[in-house]
Enzyme design. Sequence first.
Site, PDB file in Angstrom:
ATOM      1  N   TYR A 185      10.442 -22.479  -8.018  1.00 32.50           N
ATOM      2  CA  TYR A 185       9.247 -22.286  -8.856  1.00 32.50           C
ATOM      3  C   TYR A 185       8.716 -23.664  -9.234  1.00 32.50           C
ATOM      4  O   TYR A 185       9.289 -24.361 -10.059  1.00 32.50           O
ATOM      5  CB  TYR A 185       9.621 -21.468 -10.094  1.00 32.50           C
ATOM      6  CG  TYR A 185       8.504 -21.159 -11.062  1.00 32.50           C
ATOM      7  CD1 TYR A 185       7.155 -21.348 -10.742  1.00 32.50           C
ATOM      8  CD2 TYR A 185       8.801 -20.648 -12.325  1.00 32.50           C
ATOM      9  CE1 TYR A 185       6.149 -21.054 -11.640  1.00 32.50           C
ATOM     10  CE2 TYR A 185       7.798 -20.340 -13.238  1.00 32.50           C
ATOM     11  CZ  TYR A 185       6.478 -20.547 -12.895  1.00 32.50           C
ATOM     12  OH  TYR A 185       5.477 -20.254 -13.796  1.00 32.50           O
TER      13      TYR A 185
ATOM     14  N   LYS B   1       7.354 -20.247  -5.374  1.00 35.98           N
ATOM     15  CA  LYS B   1       6.183 -19.885  -6.159  1.00 35.98           C
ATOM     16  C   LYS B   1       5.491 -21.188  -6.512  1.00 35.98           C
ATOM     17  O   LYS B   1       6.046 -22.027  -7.225  1.00 35.98           O
ATOM     18  CB  LYS B   1       6.571 -19.132  -7.439  1.00 35.98           C
ATOM     19  CG  LYS B   1       5.369 -18.851  -8.349  1.00 35.98           C
ATOM     20  CD  LYS B   1       5.778 -18.213  -9.667  1.00 35.98           C
ATOM     21  CE  LYS B   1       4.559 -18.015 -10.575  1.00 35.98           C
ATOM     22  NZ  LYS B   1       4.914 -17.424 -11.892  1.00 35.98           N
TER      23      LYS B   1
END
Length: 303
Positions: free
Chosen positions: A142, A171
């Site tokens: 992330y 992400k």
Amino acid sequence: MSKYDEAKQKLRGSICPVITPFKEDGSIDEETFKNLVDWQIKSGSHGISVTGTSGEPSSLNVAERKRVMDLAKEAINGRVIFTPGTGSTNHDETIELTKYAEEIGVDAAMVIVPYYNKPNQDALYEHFKTVADSVEIPIIIYNIPGRTAVNMEVSTMKRLVEDCPNIIGAKESNKDFEHVNRVLLNCGRDFLLYSGIELLCYPMLAIGGAGFISATANVEPKKVAELYNAWEAGDVAKAQDLHYELMPLNDVLFKDTNPTVAKAALGMMGKITPKLRLPLGLPSEALQKEVRETLVNMEILEK
């Protein structure tokens, strides 16, 4: 086909980063949380994530983060994919939470680039490699430089993908669209790339992204999921229409720190008690008025 190749086929779509609802006394509202997860699934979300940015993880202790994962696992009951956030600014805590996620049987763990510490790229590599080596479940990086003050460079991500077979995606909450293009070029076209920037959800699909983990899905899960479904069905015009239809909501939800506006909106919708833990607080009355007007205009709320 390896289990990680199978995961790459499965972990796609609109994954909602569900907020953590609190009662007025600040405790976790467990029943409301389970109801939110159920609503997300019934509204078409393809997956659930918890204790990511929208879930206020830095306001939760380790035991509470584990409890939220347990509640989500129970509420999901195998109906959709489950990718909880297990990262933190503390290395040992990240390993503990990621191991716990593996223990309860999640589909993947989402591990944030450590915030506040500002590690260099070599230290980032060591952190993520150690976490990935501690488990066998898939890991999703992330990367959110606007909140961590550190951007994982493409070369670092490529190195991790080459050395850690269970790091299968990222992400990217990165407004640098050139960067995210280079992620797929360097990490492989089968690398799972999710947008964490609302206005890049549709463009990310166009370059080969696997989907998105959008805070907007907390408020309008059906249309966010439909955007992905339209693209997958080859209905580009519908996907484009939904992209622009969602833009006013995307814009207003980020006029204050996420998830403060989303929680205010969900409060107006009668889904939660709009409570945050300090140091976060609700947006101004003027912004809340704008949120309500946007929800009415989008027919999410009645006048």
